[in-house]
Design an enzyme around this catalytic site. Sequence first.
Site, PDB file in Angstrom:
ATOM      1  N   ASP A 202     -11.554  10.770  52.016  1.00 43.12           N
ATOM      2  CA  ASP A 202     -10.205  11.292  51.744  1.00 43.12           C
ATOM      3  C   ASP A 202     -10.267  12.818  51.796  1.00 43.12           C
ATOM      4  O   ASP A 202     -11.346  13.403  51.844  1.00 43.12           O
ATOM      5  CB  ASP A 202      -9.695  10.818  50.378  1.00 43.12           C
ATOM      6  CG  ASP A 202     -10.729  10.984  49.282  1.00 43.12           C
ATOM      7  OD1 ASP A 202     -11.433  12.019  49.275  1.00 43.12           O
ATOM      8  OD2 ASP A 202     -10.836  10.084  48.428  1.00 43.12           O
TER       9      ASP A 202
ATOM     10  N   ASP B 219      -9.249  16.201  49.822  1.00 44.20           N
ATOM     11  CA  ASP B 219      -8.746  16.783  48.578  1.00 44.20           C
ATOM     12  C   ASP B 219      -8.322  18.220  48.852  1.00 44.20           C
ATOM     13  O   ASP B 219      -8.955  18.930  49.641  1.00 44.20           O
ATOM     14  CB  ASP B 219      -9.841  16.748  47.505  1.00 44.20           C
ATOM     15  CG  ASP B 219     -10.378  15.347  47.314  1.00 44.20           C
ATOM     16  OD1 ASP B 219      -9.610  14.475  46.906  1.00 44.20           O
ATOM     17  OD2 ASP B 219     -11.572  15.118  47.626  1.00 44.20           O
TER      18      ASP B 219
ATOM     19  N   ASP C  69     -18.179  20.280  40.213  1.00 40.17           N
ATOM     20  CA  ASP C  69     -19.440  19.719  39.732  1.00 40.17           C
ATOM     21  C   ASP C  69     -20.687  20.226  40.472  1.00 40.17           C
ATOM     22  O   ASP C  69     -21.584  20.787  39.871  1.00 40.17           O
ATOM     23  CB  ASP C  69     -19.379  18.177  39.692  1.00 40.17           C
ATOM     24  CG  ASP C  69     -18.822  17.543  40.951  1.00 40.17           C
ATOM     25  OD1 ASP C  69     -18.579  18.272  41.943  1.00 40.17           O
ATOM     26  OD2 ASP C  69     -18.621  16.300  40.955  1.00 40.17           O
TER      27      ASP C  69
HETATM   28  P1  ATP Z   1     -15.731  11.290  47.646  1.00 39.08           P
HETATM   29  O1  ATP Z   1     -14.223  11.427  47.681  1.00 39.08           O
HETATM   30  O2  ATP Z   1     -16.365  11.185  48.966  1.00 39.08           O
HETATM   31  O3  ATP Z   1     -16.190  10.279  46.663  1.00 39.08           O
HETATM   32  P2  ATP Z   1     -15.538  13.919  46.525  1.00 39.08           P
HETATM   33  O4  ATP Z   1     -16.575  14.992  46.346  1.00 39.08           O
HETATM   34  O5  ATP Z   1     -14.363  14.260  47.363  1.00 39.08           O
HETATM   35  O6  ATP Z   1     -16.307  12.668  47.058  1.00 39.08           O
HETATM   36  P3  ATP Z   1     -13.653  13.312  44.458  1.00 39.08           P
HETATM   37  O7  ATP Z   1     -13.829  12.427  43.279  1.00 39.08           O
HETATM   38  O8  ATP Z   1     -12.670  12.970  45.491  1.00 39.08           O
HETATM   39  O9  ATP Z   1     -15.096  13.478  45.081  1.00 39.08           O
HETATM   40  O10 ATP Z   1     -13.345  14.754  43.872  1.00 39.08           O
HETATM   41  C1  ATP Z   1     -12.957  15.848  44.687  1.00 39.08           C
HETATM   42  C2  ATP Z   1     -13.626  17.109  44.221  1.00 39.08           C
HETATM   43  O11 ATP Z   1     -13.202  17.422  42.885  1.00 39.08           O
HETATM   44  C3  ATP Z   1     -15.135  17.063  44.122  1.00 39.08           C
HETATM   45  O12 ATP Z   1     -15.738  17.303  45.363  1.00 39.08           O
HETATM   46  C4  ATP Z   1     -15.431  18.139  43.114  1.00 39.08           C
HETATM   47  O13 ATP Z   1     -15.351  19.408  43.682  1.00 39.08           O
HETATM   48  C5  ATP Z   1     -14.271  17.978  42.142  1.00 39.08           C
HETATM   49  N1  ATP Z   1     -14.596  17.050  41.054  1.00 39.08           N
HETATM   50  C6  ATP Z   1     -14.354  15.731  40.984  1.00 39.08           C
HETATM   51  N2  ATP Z   1     -14.781  15.188  39.843  1.00 39.08           N
HETATM   52  C7  ATP Z   1     -15.309  16.201  39.129  1.00 39.08           C
HETATM   53  C8  ATP Z   1     -15.901  16.291  37.834  1.00 39.08           C
HETATM   54  N3  ATP Z   1     -16.030  15.228  37.064  1.00 39.08           N
HETATM   55  N4  ATP Z   1     -16.325  17.516  37.432  1.00 39.08           N
HETATM   56  C9  ATP Z   1     -16.183  18.608  38.199  1.00 39.08           C
HETATM   57  N5  ATP Z   1     -15.642  18.573  39.425  1.00 39.08           N
HETATM   58  C10 ATP Z   1     -15.201  17.394  39.892  1.00 39.08           C
HETATM   59 MG    MG Z   2     -12.660  13.047  47.653  1.00 37.79          MG
END
Ligand code: ATP
Ligand code: MG
Length: 452
Positions: A64, A66, A155
Amino acid sequence: MSEQQNKKTVSKAVVISRDQHNVSRRNISDAALRVLRGLNAAGYDSYLVGGGVRDLLLGQQPKDFDIATDATPEQIKKVFRNSRIIGRRFKIVHVRFGREIFEVTTFRGPHNNLNVVGDKGQQNIKGLESAQSNKGLILRDNVYGKIDEDAERRDFTVNSLYYTLENFVILDFTGGIQDIQEKTIRIIGDPTERYTEDPVRMLRALRFSAKLNFKIERRTLEPINRLAYLLASISTARLFDESIKLLATGHARKSFESLKQYKIGQYLFEPTLSAMETDFTKNEQSSRLLDLALHNTDLRLEEGKSVTPGFLFAALLWPVFQMYMEINKKLKLTKKQLFQSSIDIAIERQLSYTAVPKRFTIAIKEIWRLQSQLERASPRNICMIFSNKRFRAAYDFLLLREQSGEKLKSITTWWTQFQISDELTQAQMIDNKKSSYDKKKTVKKIKKLQVQ
Ligand code: ATP
Ligand code: MG
């Protein structure tokens, strides 16, 4: 923010110019580009961030996209008609374009005026934008800030890269580009503090390491074992979401292994892990069944097929269910009661870790219930079993049991044959079963008479 201020903040970043990276608009969905442009047109900054940038840099298609912006949730909502503000702990805006939904987040900032509340104070944080428990867990994370502050609040370094349509550059505030090159998961800031603020980050570290095939940097890995217990304070609803991300996004087998390795798995799957250690569940067989289920899940996703949490949890909880079938035998229950009570306890126990939604617990029960029906394949019930909407899942589960070493005679082959046969052959197969079924019944009767 004024343009000058903006330039000053951005100047803290390492700027990776368009010709130095491989993120291209061609790989970003049109709808995501429209969200980015929509925000820009309304006078706000907008960036692609998180998995969207990380995966594109790695040459993978993101799950996805973000988006991060300096617009507040209310301002974002005004820009997009099809949007709504969601979340309380961490407020975000969901913007919908056709079938795609984008998570748009406002830049977060540091929590300066911390509202520290006790364990029981969680009810009293209504209306607060910043709140932390006296143990360090962040309960409200809605303090807004500038892009560089936002970068620090994310994170891992590899998740903290910002791509902008303005000159198509990537901004790196935390050294994420180097960590992408070195295939390293590195937490931003002090690991203990960051895990205490949000223990789910520990699960995320393991998940990204499994998904991306990255090593976890020593400092980032070291506290995980020690702080795993903090996960007990996370809501079961959030833990269910995380369990699905761990197990239903293509790297279930590896994730489960590392959950066990770092002794953190018991905060999600304690009933399964402890049941697999008892003698009741034929240990080796049940861990083989689970391993196969996770592996098949990964393969299905690789082939673009769907997977359902119901099936996954049916496999995960099978050893628990089997264990209670053995334990409850002592209780002098009818067959039906034994079955029902074992199902109920197995599911109930899991619910105290992850809030599996009802539609999935119904599926789990149905898949298990159909197991004995498939095994018996009594001629009277065959058509009914076959037309059950969970027949396919139950049959796949039966196969799984056989592949993991359970002796199911030739019943799996019979059902495989039945499915691929035309109606006439199916009728014949049922007839054949009937006569052998009748024969068996007669033999039983005679034996009984002989005993008398
Ligand atoms: P994927 O969507 O492939 O699982 P992602 O890195 O995009 O991985 P998401 O859960 O969509 O993960 O979150 C988007 C972004 O928001 C992350 O890449 C990170 O920068 C931030 N993020 C998400 N969860 C946290 C958290 N618990 N603490 C700090 N930052 C976070
Ligand atoms: Mg994501």
